[in-house]
Design an enzyme around this catalytic site. Structure first.
Site, PDB file in Angstrom:
ATOM      1  N   ASP A 163       0.466  38.172 -22.033  1.00 54.79           N
ATOM      2  CA  ASP A 163       0.760  39.296 -21.112  1.00 54.79           C
ATOM      3  C   ASP A 163       1.550  40.333 -21.903  1.00 54.79           C
ATOM      4  OD1 ASP A 163       1.365  41.021 -19.083  1.00 54.79           O
ATOM      5  OD2 ASP A 163       1.879  39.454 -17.640  1.00 54.79           O
ATOM      6  N   LEU A 164       1.053  41.596 -21.934  1.00 56.39           N
ATOM      7  CA  LEU A 164       1.704  42.633 -22.726  1.00 56.39           C
ATOM      8  C   LEU A 164       3.016  43.063 -22.080  1.00 56.39           C
ATOM      9  CD1 LEU A 164      -1.309  44.883 -23.745  1.00 56.39           C
ATOM     10  CD2 LEU A 164      -0.376  42.889 -24.901  1.00 56.39           C
ATOM     11  N   ASP A 175      -3.445  44.144 -18.405  1.00 56.51           N
ATOM     12  CA  ASP A 175      -2.902  43.864 -19.739  1.00 56.51           C
ATOM     13  C   ASP A 175      -2.783  42.367 -19.986  1.00 56.51           C
ATOM     14  OD1 ASP A 175      -0.964  43.345 -17.912  1.00 56.51           O
ATOM     15  OD2 ASP A 175       0.656  44.388 -18.984  1.00 56.51           O
TER      16      ASP A 175
END
Length: 645
Positions: A516-517, A559
């Site tokens: 997960d960004l 993302d």
């Protein structure tokens, strides 16, 4: 004769001979009957005569080779007799008879009595060839004279060995006569025999001439060397130049053998030159071992002493064995050439028989053909008509192209039509089977029909390929993310379920890395969606570059990314993969001259033996990444309830 009369004559001749463009079948039958019946016996007679000439030449070569072998055996026997006599005289005069007897078989030299018996037997059996023709009695007298000298020397008491030198020279002169006969026969064979046509036999004759010359030169060299060893030092200087000249002559004849002999003879020559006795004798002759080279050398004038004899004996024996090896090479050469001559003679006789049998067969066949040709033509015309009728009924079968040119032309035309229709039929079969890449579809049939069919085939292939390409694009869009090119969630779920199924069957561990960004929303809000798309594409490329071969990278949406690891690895290696991913994602990304910095929170979950479902494993990874986010992001959290607990 006028032009009109000449034209009438030509037309009259064409009515009886197949000279016209549309000659009748009966004219051809007449020529078929007349030409072979008259021409073949004459041709066969000429060919048979040539074959018998070749067989006779090969037989004469065989006879000459047998004579050459007999002459060489006589030369070798005389050399052995001379060696036996010289050793006996040396043993008596120097008082080393007991030492020579103790050596026994190691010397490979028979007793003087046995060697004389061998020489007499070979001399009596030698054929009248070359320079020996009619001279057997003269040679026998020469041998008897030298033997008397040997017998006198054996009862003499002097130690200057001058009598022995004369004996060796007598044997050498006698051997020279025999060598002259050998070289004469070899030269005659090498210049060629009338009727010898095979290149292999000619090559063997040249090998034979070279080997005979080498053996003769070797015999002269060893004779000069032995005489020089037995002379007093004050006389050895006179022998040294002659020995040098004979040594040069020998090497001039030996040098071409390295490249010109056949493979089998070349191997024998190489083994001979590599022999220790051959090399020892070569070194002794090249160095003039045991010889004085200057008339001024001091010396008592006495010949060799008993103390010096053991020093020269190994060299003398090495020279004798070298000469025996050269004789063996000559024997092998003669027998190889004899074998080729026998094969050539048998082949020539066989070809003569085949020629006679072929001629008889052709004559009988020609007569039979004239008798049955009428029926044959009728059968051929019937088959041609049947083939044309079956073609008109839709059966694509070729007909046999045979007979006169009219029948052959019609048959060829039918076969061309059948081939074209088969090509069209094959194109239809390939299209029906979906084999659009077959090169046969690119081969057009001739004519307007072929062009029309090829245009239709090309159009159908283009339409089918466009349809297949569209289906492939739709299938790719259904399973891949349009922005990043990674597999989408549906495809990822399918692959995860498949991996867990394999783990349940075969055992093993399936792991999931949930990425997960961090700070992606801020980038998207500040720089716009285009920047966000650029970041997502860059992150996708980096993730793909950090995983191993066999690992799967997919995008869940937004993302969130997932790495599916099925290839076996332990927890430490899995953690290192996660660290590489986090480090790679954290590197700044350049967008329109600005540096964009995002991070990655990674959650790791694993399942052993497929005990979890895909949804359960994803939830564990999601929970782990949630813990990473809760702790501030940029870290790696591992689920401890699964396979790595």
């Amino acid at each position: 004769m006028g032009r009109s009369e000449g034209g009438r004559s030509i037309r009259a001749a064409q009515r009886f001979l197949p000279l016209g463009r549309h000659a009748s079948v009966w004219n051809a039958l007449v020529m078929i009957a007349i030409l072979p019946v008259l021409g073949m016996p004459l041709l066969a007679g000429e060919l048979v005569s040539q074959r018998w000439t070749e067989a006779g030449a090969a037989q004469r070569v065989e006879a000459d080779l047998r004579a050459l072998e007999a002459v060489d055996q006589l030369r070798a026997a005389v050399s052995v007799e001379g060696t036996a006599a010289a050793l006996s005289i040396l043993g008596q005069n120097l008082g080393v008879t007991s030492a020579l007897s103790a050596l026994g078989p190691a010397l490979s030299v028979p007793t003087p009595t046995q060697s004389r018996m061998d020489t007499d037997r070979l001399l009596a059996a030698i054929p009248s060839v070359g320079v020996l023709s009619g001279r057997q009695s003269t040679l026998a007298g020469e041998v008897a004279r030298v033997r008397r000298q040997v017998d006198l020397e054996l009862i003499a008491s002097d130690r200057d060995l001058t009598g022995l030198v004369a004996i060796i020279r007598g044997y050498t002169d006698f051997t020279g006569l025999v060598e002259e006969a050998e070289e004469s026969i070899a030269r005659e064979l090498a210049t060629g025999r009338e009727g010898v046509t095979t290149g292999q036999l000619t090559s063997r004759m040249h090998d034979l001439e070279a080997v005979v010359s080498l053996v003769a030169a070797g015999q002269r060299r060893i004779g000069v060397y032995l005489v020089g060893l037995l002379l007093p030092p004050r006389l050895q200087a006179d022998v040294a130049p002659q020995l040098s000249a004979e040594n040069v002559e020998y090497h001039l004849r030996a040098e071409p053998l390295n490249t010109e002999l056949t493979d089998e003879l070349s191997r024998t020559w190489m083994r001979l030159t590599a022999d220790l006795d051959y090399q020892r004798f070569e070194l002794a002759v090249d160095a003039g071992q045991g010889l004085s080279t200057s008339p001024a050398d001091p010396g008592s004038g006495k010949a060799i002493s008993a103390a010096e004899f053991p020093q020269i004996l190994p060299t003398v024996l090495a020279g004798t064995r070298t000469m025996a090896g050269l004789s063996g090479l000559l024997t092998q050469t003669v027998r190889g050439a004899s074998s080729v001559a026998r094969v050539d003679r048998a082949a020539a006789m066989q070809r003569a028989g085949v020629t006679v049998a072929t001629t008889i067969t052709l004559l009988v066949g020609t007569i039979a053909a004239v008798i049955v040709v009428g029926g044959g033509l009728r059968r051929r015309l019937g088959r041609l008509a049947a083939g044309a009728q079956r073609l008109s009924s839709g059966y694509l079968e070729s007909v046999l192209v045979e007979g006169p040119r009219e029948l052959a032309t019609a048959g060829s035309a039918i076969n061309d039509a059948v081939a074209n229709l088969r090509l069209v039929e094959r194109k239809a079969e390939l299209l029906a089977a979906g084999q659009l890449d077959s090169p046969e579809l690119e081969c057009p049939a001739p004519g307007h029909l072929g062009a029309a069919v090829q245009a239709s085939v090309t159009r159908i292939v283009d339409v089918v390929r466009d349809r297949e390409q569209l289906q492939q694009e739709l299938a790719h869009r259904a399973s891949h993310d349009a922005l990043t090119g990674l597999i989408n969630r549906a495809e990822l779920d399918r692959r995860l379920d498949a991996a867990l199924g394999r783990a349940r069957r075969n055992g093993g561990v399936v792991s999931v890395l949930f990425v997960d960004l961090d700070r992606f929303k801020a980038c998207n809000d500040s720089l716009g969606h285009a920047a966000g798309d650029h970041v997502l594409r860059t992150v996708a490329q980096r993730l793909t570059g950090q995983v191993r071969a066999g690992d799967t990278v997919g995008r869940l949406g937004g993302d969130e990314f997932v790495v599916l690891v099925e290839t076996p690895c332990d927890s430490g290696e899995l953690h290192r993969i996660a660290e590489r991913i986090a480090c790679s994602v954290s590197d700044p990304i350049v967008y329109q001259g600005q540096l964009v910095s995002v991070g990655a929170s990674v959650g790791v979950a694993a399942c052993r033996d497929g005990l979890l479902t895909g949804d359960e494993l994803m939830r564990q990874a999601d929970a782990a990444v949630y813990r990473s986010k809760a702790s501030g992001g940029g870290s790696i959290e591992t689920d401890t309830t699964g396979a790595w607990r």
